[in-house]
Design a protein around this motif. Structure first.
Motif, PDB file in Angstrom:
ATOM      1  N   LYS A  42     -13.253  24.512 -15.450  1.00  0.00           N
ATOM      2  CA  LYS A  42     -13.064  23.951 -14.109  1.00  0.00           C
ATOM      3  C   LYS A  42     -13.442  22.472 -14.046  1.00  0.00           C
ATOM      4  O   LYS A  42     -12.683  21.655 -13.520  1.00  0.00           O
ATOM      5  CB  LYS A  42     -13.882  24.757 -13.096  1.00  0.00           C
ATOM      6  CG  LYS A  42     -13.877  24.205 -11.682  1.00  0.00           C
ATOM      7  CD  LYS A  42     -14.454  25.187 -10.688  1.00  0.00           C
ATOM      8  CE  LYS A  42     -15.857  25.652 -11.033  1.00  0.00           C
ATOM      9  NZ  LYS A  42     -16.886  24.579 -10.868  1.00  0.00           N
ATOM     10  N   SER A  43     -14.619  22.136 -14.536  1.00  0.00           N
ATOM     11  CA  SER A  43     -15.062  20.740 -14.493  1.00  0.00           C
ATOM     12  C   SER A  43     -14.131  19.846 -15.304  1.00  0.00           C
ATOM     13  O   SER A  43     -13.797  18.737 -14.877  1.00  0.00           O
ATOM     14  CB  SER A  43     -16.489  20.620 -15.021  1.00  0.00           C
ATOM     15  OG  SER A  43     -17.397  21.301 -14.175  1.00  0.00           O
ATOM     16  N   SER A  44     -13.682  20.326 -16.440  1.00  0.00           N
ATOM     17  CA  SER A  44     -12.763  19.543 -17.277  1.00  0.00           C
ATOM     18  C   SER A  44     -11.436  19.320 -16.556  1.00  0.00           C
ATOM     19  O   SER A  44     -10.829  18.244 -16.680  1.00  0.00           O
ATOM     20  CB  SER A  44     -12.524  20.254 -18.609  1.00  0.00           C
ATOM     21  OG  SER A  44     -13.715  20.316 -19.367  1.00  0.00           O
ATOM     22  N   ALA A  45     -10.989  20.323 -15.803  1.00  0.00           N
ATOM     23  CA  ALA A  45      -9.735  20.192 -15.051  1.00  0.00           C
ATOM     24  C   ALA A  45      -9.875  19.137 -13.954  1.00  0.00           C
ATOM     25  O   ALA A  45      -8.972  18.312 -13.752  1.00  0.00           O
ATOM     26  CB  ALA A  45      -9.338  21.537 -14.450  1.00  0.00           C
ATOM     27  N   ILE A  46     -11.001  19.167 -13.238  1.00  0.00           N
ATOM     28  CA  ILE A  46     -11.245  18.163 -12.189  1.00  0.00           C
ATOM     29  C   ILE A  46     -11.307  16.768 -12.807  1.00  0.00           C
ATOM     30  O   ILE A  46     -10.737  15.802 -12.290  1.00  0.00           O
ATOM     31  CB  ILE A  46     -12.549  18.475 -11.435  1.00  0.00           C
ATOM     32  CG1 ILE A  46     -12.408  19.781 -10.649  1.00  0.00           C
ATOM     33  CG2 ILE A  46     -12.920  17.331 -10.496  1.00  0.00           C
ATOM     34  CD1 ILE A  46     -13.689  20.263  -9.997  1.00  0.00           C
ATOM     35  N   ASN A  47     -11.972  16.647 -13.940  1.00  0.00           N
ATOM     36  CA  ASN A  47     -12.087  15.350 -14.606  1.00  0.00           C
ATOM     37  C   ASN A  47     -10.735  14.846 -15.103  1.00  0.00           C
ATOM     38  O   ASN A  47     -10.449  13.645 -15.051  1.00  0.00           O
ATOM     39  CB  ASN A  47     -13.080  15.446 -15.764  1.00  0.00           C
ATOM     40  CG  ASN A  47     -14.514  15.637 -15.292  1.00  0.00           C
ATOM     41  OD1 ASN A  47     -14.819  15.416 -14.121  1.00  0.00           O
ATOM     42  ND2 ASN A  47     -15.390  16.046 -16.189  1.00  0.00           N
ATOM     43  N   ALA A  48      -9.887  15.765 -15.577  1.00  0.00           N
ATOM     44  CA  ALA A  48      -8.545  15.378 -16.030  1.00  0.00           C
ATOM     45  C   ALA A  48      -7.693  14.924 -14.847  1.00  0.00           C
ATOM     46  O   ALA A  48      -6.973  13.927 -14.922  1.00  0.00           O
ATOM     47  CB  ALA A  48      -7.878  16.548 -16.753  1.00  0.00           C
ATOM     48  N   SER A  53     -13.956  11.235 -16.772  1.00  0.00           N
ATOM     49  CA  SER A  53     -14.616  12.245 -17.603  1.00  0.00           C
ATOM     50  C   SER A  53     -16.032  12.568 -17.157  1.00  0.00           C
ATOM     51  O   SER A  53     -16.633  13.535 -17.623  1.00  0.00           O
ATOM     52  CB  SER A  53     -14.643  11.792 -19.068  1.00  0.00           C
ATOM     53  OG  SER A  53     -15.394  10.592 -19.190  1.00  0.00           O
ATOM     54  N   LYS A  54     -16.574  11.757 -16.245  1.00  0.00           N
ATOM     55  CA  LYS A  54     -17.956  11.963 -15.816  1.00  0.00           C
ATOM     56  C   LYS A  54     -18.079  12.430 -14.371  1.00  0.00           C
ATOM     57  O   LYS A  54     -19.189  12.574 -13.856  1.00  0.00           O
ATOM     58  CB  LYS A  54     -18.756  10.660 -16.001  1.00  0.00           C
ATOM     59  CG  LYS A  54     -18.842  10.206 -17.449  1.00  0.00           C
ATOM     60  CD  LYS A  54     -19.650   8.925 -17.579  1.00  0.00           C
ATOM     61  CE  LYS A  54     -19.733   8.477 -19.038  1.00  0.00           C
ATOM     62  NZ  LYS A  54     -20.512   7.218 -19.186  1.00  0.00           N
ATOM     63  N   LEU A  55     -16.942  12.668 -13.694  1.00  0.00           N
ATOM     64  CA  LEU A  55     -17.010  12.998 -12.271  1.00  0.00           C
ATOM     65  C   LEU A  55     -17.670  14.356 -12.038  1.00  0.00           C
ATOM     66  O   LEU A  55     -18.651  14.472 -11.318  1.00  0.00           O
ATOM     67  CB  LEU A  55     -15.615  12.987 -11.644  1.00  0.00           C
ATOM     68  CG  LEU A  55     -15.594  13.151 -10.128  1.00  0.00           C
ATOM     69  CD1 LEU A  55     -16.218  11.954  -9.444  1.00  0.00           C
ATOM     70  CD2 LEU A  55     -14.163  13.361  -9.630  1.00  0.00           C
ATOM     71  N   ALA A  56     -17.089  15.399 -12.629  1.00  0.00           N
ATOM     72  CA  ALA A  56     -17.654  16.748 -12.504  1.00  0.00           C
ATOM     73  C   ALA A  56     -18.437  17.063 -13.774  1.00  0.00           C
ATOM     74  O   ALA A  56     -17.998  16.737 -14.872  1.00  0.00           O
ATOM     75  CB  ALA A  56     -16.545  17.775 -12.293  1.00  0.00           C
ATOM     76  N   ARG A  57     -19.560  17.682 -13.612  1.00  0.00           N
ATOM     77  CA  ARG A  57     -20.389  18.004 -14.764  1.00  0.00           C
ATOM     78  C   ARG A  57     -19.696  18.999 -15.685  1.00  0.00           C
ATOM     79  O   ARG A  57     -19.138  19.994 -15.234  1.00  0.00           O
ATOM     80  CB  ARG A  57     -21.710  18.620 -14.318  1.00  0.00           C
ATOM     81  CG  ARG A  57     -22.716  17.631 -13.777  1.00  0.00           C
ATOM     82  CD  ARG A  57     -24.032  18.340 -13.529  1.00  0.00           C
ATOM     83  NE  ARG A  57     -25.070  17.430 -13.081  1.00  0.00           N
ATOM     84  CZ  ARG A  57     -26.312  17.802 -12.847  1.00  0.00           C
ATOM     85  NH1 ARG A  57     -26.650  19.075 -13.016  1.00  0.00           N
ATOM     86  NH2 ARG A  57     -27.216  16.940 -12.445  1.00  0.00           N
ATOM     87  N   THR A  58     -19.756  18.735 -16.963  1.00  0.00           N
ATOM     88  CA  THR A  58     -19.326  19.716 -17.960  1.00  0.00           C
ATOM     89  C   THR A  58     -20.536  20.057 -18.808  1.00  0.00           C
ATOM     90  O   THR A  58     -21.315  19.181 -19.184  1.00  0.00           O
ATOM     91  CB  THR A  58     -18.198  19.169 -18.858  1.00  0.00           C
ATOM     92  OG1 THR A  58     -18.651  17.972 -19.492  1.00  0.00           O
ATOM     93  CG2 THR A  58     -16.952  18.853 -18.037  1.00  0.00           C
ATOM     94  N   SER A  59     -20.680  21.321 -19.111  1.00  0.00           N
ATOM     95  CA  SER A  59     -21.867  21.754 -19.845  1.00  0.00           C
ATOM     96  C   SER A  59     -21.534  22.981 -20.679  1.00  0.00           C
ATOM     97  O   SER A  59     -20.699  23.790 -20.301  1.00  0.00           O
ATOM     98  CB  SER A  59     -23.001  22.098 -18.879  1.00  0.00           C
ATOM     99  OG  SER A  59     -24.081  22.678 -19.575  1.00  0.00           O
TER     100      SER A  59
END
Length: 218
Positions: A42-48, A53-59
């Motif tokens: 989900k976070s990667s999709a929002i960032n794409a 690349s730093k908007l939504a946290r990816t972990s």
């Protein structure tokens, strides 16, 4: 949509995080919420989508996002919303119960919500969390857009087959309230399709108000 009113998703900026509904921004304008299991991308999709690349946290730690995060777009009162993703995460029961309570409250009561983007790993669609979200959209008639992420993990044939199969099943339940697409954050495949769907949702209220104010007939 005229260029002057075009929604630029790469303009998204962090607005606020909310632990409860009463901490959310004023319930006006329009927003689209992203939901998905913790490892669905989900976070990667929002960032794409936002090209940030730093908007939504990816972990790599499932369930890291514990708050409802709001992002402001380039037009007043237009927002993206990142909902917590505790789909299968190993978090305390009390935390899951808190999240489910406030997620349900947000989905039921948020008047500015125009649609839900449900993010699923294309290799593992329709898990328990996904089914819960589909049932909620079915009961409330809120539009649902399913993002089948990590499509680059499959060859084109199997990826298309998975999408068509899921689309068929969901349309039998939700009719024209559901759309489905494949998506790859890594290759940026499907970003334009997603941005078009979100633009349609976010601009619909403005268009309707404009038509009403100007006495336009459909």
């Amino acid at each position: 949509m005229p260029e002057v009113n075009k929604i630029h998703f790469n303009s998204a900026e962090f607005l606020i995080s909310a632990n409860k509904l009463n901490q959310c921004p004023e319930d006006s304008g329009a927003e689209v919420a992203f939901a998905g299991r913790s490892n669905a991308g989900k976070s990667s999709a929002i960032n794409a989508l936002t090209n940030n690349s730093k908007l939504a946290r990816t972990s790599k730690t499932p369930g890291r996002t514990q708050l409802i995060n709001f992002f402001q777009l380039n037009q007043p009162d237009l927002r993206l919303v990142d909902l917590p993703g505790y789909g299968y995460a190993k978090v305390p029961v009390s935390m899951k119960e808190h999240w489910q309570k406030h997620l349900d409250q947000y989905l039921q009561e948020r008047m500015s919500l125009r649609g839900v983007v449900l993010v699923m790993d294309i290799r593992h669609p329709m898990k328990e969390f996904d089914e819960m979200m589909v049932r909620w959209c079915q009961s409330t008639q809120i539009p649902l857009h399913v993002l089948l992420t990590k499509s680059d993990k499959l060859k084109r044939g199997p990826a298309q087959a998975a999408m068509l199969s899921l689309r068929k099943g969901l349309k039998e339940r939700l009719g024209d309230k559901v759309t489905v697409q494949t998506f790859s954050s890594l290759k940026r495949d499907g970003v334009e399709t997603l941005s078009q769907q979100l633009s349609e949702w976010l601009s619909s209220e403005t268009d309707e108000e404009f038509s009403t104010q100007n006495g336009a007939d459909e």
